[in-house]
Design a protein around this motif. Structure first.
Motif, PDB file in Angstrom:
ATOM      1  N   UNK A 117       0.822  -1.198   0.000  1.00 57.59           N
ATOM      2  CA  UNK A 117       0.000   0.000   0.000  1.00 57.59           C
ATOM      3  C   UNK A 117       0.861   1.255   0.000  1.00 57.59           C
ATOM      4  N   UNK A 118       0.456   2.212  -0.762  1.00 59.81           N
ATOM      5  CA  UNK A 118       1.160   3.491  -0.785  1.00 59.81           C
ATOM      6  C   UNK A 118       2.441   3.434  -1.580  1.00 59.81           C
ATOM      7  N   UNK A 119       3.113   4.551  -1.681  1.00 58.41           N
ATOM      8  CA  UNK A 119       4.332   4.619  -2.475  1.00 58.41           C
ATOM      9  C   UNK A 119       5.506   3.947  -1.779  1.00 58.41           C
ATOM     10  N   UNK A 120       6.393   3.400  -2.549  1.00 55.94           N
ATOM     11  CA  UNK A 120       7.594   2.796  -2.006  1.00 55.94           C
ATOM     12  C   UNK A 120       8.672   3.875  -1.933  1.00 55.94           C
ATOM     13  N   UNK A 121       9.482   3.833  -0.890  1.00 49.50           N
ATOM     14  CA  UNK A 121      10.520   4.841  -0.644  1.00 49.50           C
ATOM     15  C   UNK A 121       9.932   6.231  -0.861  1.00 49.50           C
ATOM     16  N   UNK A 122       8.844   6.578  -0.135  1.00 43.55           N
ATOM     17  CA  UNK A 122       8.029   7.781  -0.278  1.00 43.55           C
ATOM     18  C   UNK A 122       7.948   8.360  -1.687  1.00 43.55           C
ATOM     19  N   UNK A 123       7.669   7.545  -2.645  1.00 46.76           N
ATOM     20  CA  UNK A 123       7.489   8.033  -4.011  1.00 46.76           C
ATOM     21  C   UNK A 123       8.787   8.249  -4.762  1.00 46.76           C
ATOM     22  N   UNK A 124       9.915   8.042  -4.112  1.00 46.70           N
ATOM     23  CA  UNK A 124      11.200   8.281  -4.749  1.00 46.70           C
ATOM     24  C   UNK A 124      11.420   7.358  -5.943  1.00 46.70           C
ATOM     25  N   UNK A 125      11.121   6.087  -5.771  1.00 45.96           N
ATOM     26  CA  UNK A 125      11.288   5.130  -6.865  1.00 45.96           C
ATOM     27  C   UNK A 125      10.436   5.550  -8.054  1.00 45.96           C
ATOM     28  N   UNK A 177       7.234   3.439 -22.285  1.00 49.49           N
ATOM     29  CA  UNK A 177       6.918   2.300 -21.412  1.00 49.49           C
ATOM     30  C   UNK A 177       7.318   2.579 -19.967  1.00 49.49           C
ATOM     31  N   UNK A 178       8.459   3.228 -19.767  1.00 55.56           N
ATOM     32  CA  UNK A 178       8.913   3.560 -18.409  1.00 55.56           C
ATOM     33  C   UNK A 178       7.966   4.586 -17.775  1.00 55.56           C
ATOM     34  N   UNK A 179       7.536   5.573 -18.545  1.00 57.69           N
ATOM     35  CA  UNK A 179       6.579   6.561 -18.033  1.00 57.69           C
ATOM     36  C   UNK A 179       5.257   5.894 -17.693  1.00 57.69           C
ATOM     37  N   UNK A 180       4.798   4.972 -18.540  1.00 59.05           N
ATOM     38  CA  UNK A 180       3.548   4.249 -18.254  1.00 59.05           C
ATOM     39  C   UNK A 180       3.663   3.468 -16.946  1.00 59.05           C
ATOM     40  N   UNK A 181       4.806   2.850 -16.711  1.00 59.21           N
ATOM     41  CA  UNK A 181       5.026   2.132 -15.455  1.00 59.21           C
ATOM     42  C   UNK A 181       4.985   3.096 -14.268  1.00 59.21           C
ATOM     43  N   UNK A 182       5.637   4.245 -14.402  1.00 62.99           N
ATOM     44  CA  UNK A 182       5.646   5.223 -13.307  1.00 62.99           C
ATOM     45  C   UNK A 182       4.243   5.750 -13.029  1.00 62.99           C
ATOM     46  N   UNK A 183       3.471   6.018 -14.078  1.00 61.65           N
ATOM     47  CA  UNK A 183       2.104   6.509 -13.896  1.00 61.65           C
ATOM     48  C   UNK A 183       1.238   5.438 -13.238  1.00 61.65           C
ATOM     49  N   UNK A 188       2.268   3.220 -11.164  1.00 59.26           N
ATOM     50  CA  UNK A 188       2.659   3.183  -9.750  1.00 59.26           C
ATOM     51  C   UNK A 188       2.078   4.368  -8.992  1.00 59.26           C
ATOM     52  N   UNK A 189       1.950   5.512  -9.658  1.00 61.40           N
ATOM     53  CA  UNK A 189       1.364   6.691  -9.013  1.00 61.40           C
ATOM     54  C   UNK A 189      -0.135   6.557  -8.846  1.00 61.40           C
ATOM     55  N   UNK A 190      -0.786   5.977  -9.844  1.00 60.49           N
ATOM     56  CA  UNK A 190      -2.248   5.921  -9.864  1.00 60.49           C
ATOM     57  C   UNK A 190      -2.814   5.016  -8.774  1.00 60.49           C
ATOM     58  N   UNK A 191      -2.161   3.915  -8.515  1.00 54.52           N
ATOM     59  CA  UNK A 191      -2.648   2.978  -7.504  1.00 54.52           C
ATOM     60  C   UNK A 191      -1.498   2.079  -7.104  1.00 54.52           C
ATOM     61  N   UNK A 192      -1.600   1.458  -5.953  1.00 59.19           N
ATOM     62  CA  UNK A 192      -0.544   0.514  -5.579  1.00 59.19           C
ATOM     63  C   UNK A 192      -0.464  -0.628  -6.593  1.00 59.19           C
ATOM     64  N   UNK A 193       0.690  -0.832  -7.124  1.00 62.40           N
ATOM     65  CA  UNK A 193       0.916  -1.879  -8.112  1.00 62.40           C
ATOM     66  C   UNK A 193       1.490  -3.086  -7.389  1.00 62.40           C
ATOM     67  N   UNK A 194       1.171  -4.254  -7.855  1.00 62.74           N
ATOM     68  CA  UNK A 194       1.775  -5.443  -7.262  1.00 62.74           C
ATOM     69  C   UNK A 194       3.284  -5.293  -7.268  1.00 62.74           C
ATOM     70  N   UNK A 195       3.869  -5.559  -6.141  1.00 54.61           N
ATOM     71  CA  UNK A 195       5.295  -5.354  -5.947  1.00 54.61           C
ATOM     72  C   UNK A 195       6.117  -6.128  -6.974  1.00 54.61           C
ATOM     73  N   UNK A 196       5.823  -7.387  -7.140  1.00 48.76           N
ATOM     74  CA  UNK A 196       6.599  -8.205  -8.072  1.00 48.76           C
ATOM     75  C   UNK A 196       6.366  -7.765  -9.514  1.00 48.76           C
ATOM     76  N   UNK A 197       5.157  -7.305  -9.820  1.00 50.57           N
ATOM     77  CA  UNK A 197       4.842  -6.861 -11.179  1.00 50.57           C
ATOM     78  C   UNK A 197       5.619  -5.597 -11.523  1.00 50.57           C
ATOM     79  N   UNK A 198       5.610  -4.631 -10.614  1.00 48.13           N
ATOM     80  CA  UNK A 198       6.323  -3.379 -10.860  1.00 48.13           C
ATOM     81  C   UNK A 198       7.825  -3.618 -10.970  1.00 48.13           C
ATOM     82  N   UNK A 199       8.348  -4.456 -10.103  1.00 46.61           N
ATOM     83  CA  UNK A 199       9.775  -4.758 -10.139  1.00 46.61           C
ATOM     84  C   UNK A 199      10.156  -5.481 -11.420  1.00 46.61           C
TER      85      UNK A 199
END
Length: 150
Positions: free
Chosen positions: A23-31, A70-76, A78-89
């Motif tokens: 839940x929420x951003x990882x490393x306070x949104x830094x990643x 693609x990298x921007x889509x991934x970042x968006x 992650x910002x829009x909602x909590x993404x599955x940790x393994x999926x985002x990684x």
């Protein structure tokens, strides 16, 4: 949340690795913020730098712009909602891995015009993989400790 609205669903089995959500951003949104900047950089670098004609293969400009989108889509995501940790990684590691191998796989070459494209892709790719793994390890340690992410 149960039908009574109490929020207590009773004992539940621990989610598997693929279902774990942080839940929420990882490393306070830094990643997420740095990931977004990498994506923007990948799109803008071919405009600011001279990529020239890269090898006889695929165009480095197009590869960087597509990877940047693609990298921007991934970042968006992650910002829009909590993404599955393994999926985002996994997505970030795959994109970073692509950037590292693209100059060699697509034959950018090592001429004066293509060196900037090669160096840019490898540096951004390695940093993207490292950042994704850092965010994963941080979030995973907080999940194991039972604490909410910061």
């Amino acid at each position: 949340m149960t039908a009574s609205g109490s929020g207590d669903a009773g004992p539940a089995a621990a989610p598997g690795l693929w279902q774990q959500r942080v839940p929420g951003p990882q490393l306070p949104g830094l990643v997420t913020g740095i990931t977004l900047m990498f994506g923007l950089w990948l799109i803008l670098a071919p405009v600011w730098w001279t990529y020239g004609t890269t090898g006889g293969g695929f165009d480095a400009r197009l590869s960087d712009v597509l990877a940047g989108v693609a990298v921007i889509a991934l970042a968006i995501a992650r910002l829009a909602r909590p993404v599955r940790l393994i999926t985002a990684t996994l997505a970030a590691v795959l994109l970073g891995g692509w950037l590292v191998i693209a100059p060699f796989l697509l034959d950018y070459g090592f001429g004066a015009d293509s060196t900037s494209a090669t160096v840019n892709d490898v540096v951004v790719g390695v940093n993207l993989v490292g950042l994704a793994l850092l965010g994963y390890l941080d979030a995973q340690s907080r999940l194991e400790a039972g604490g909410a992410p910061r």
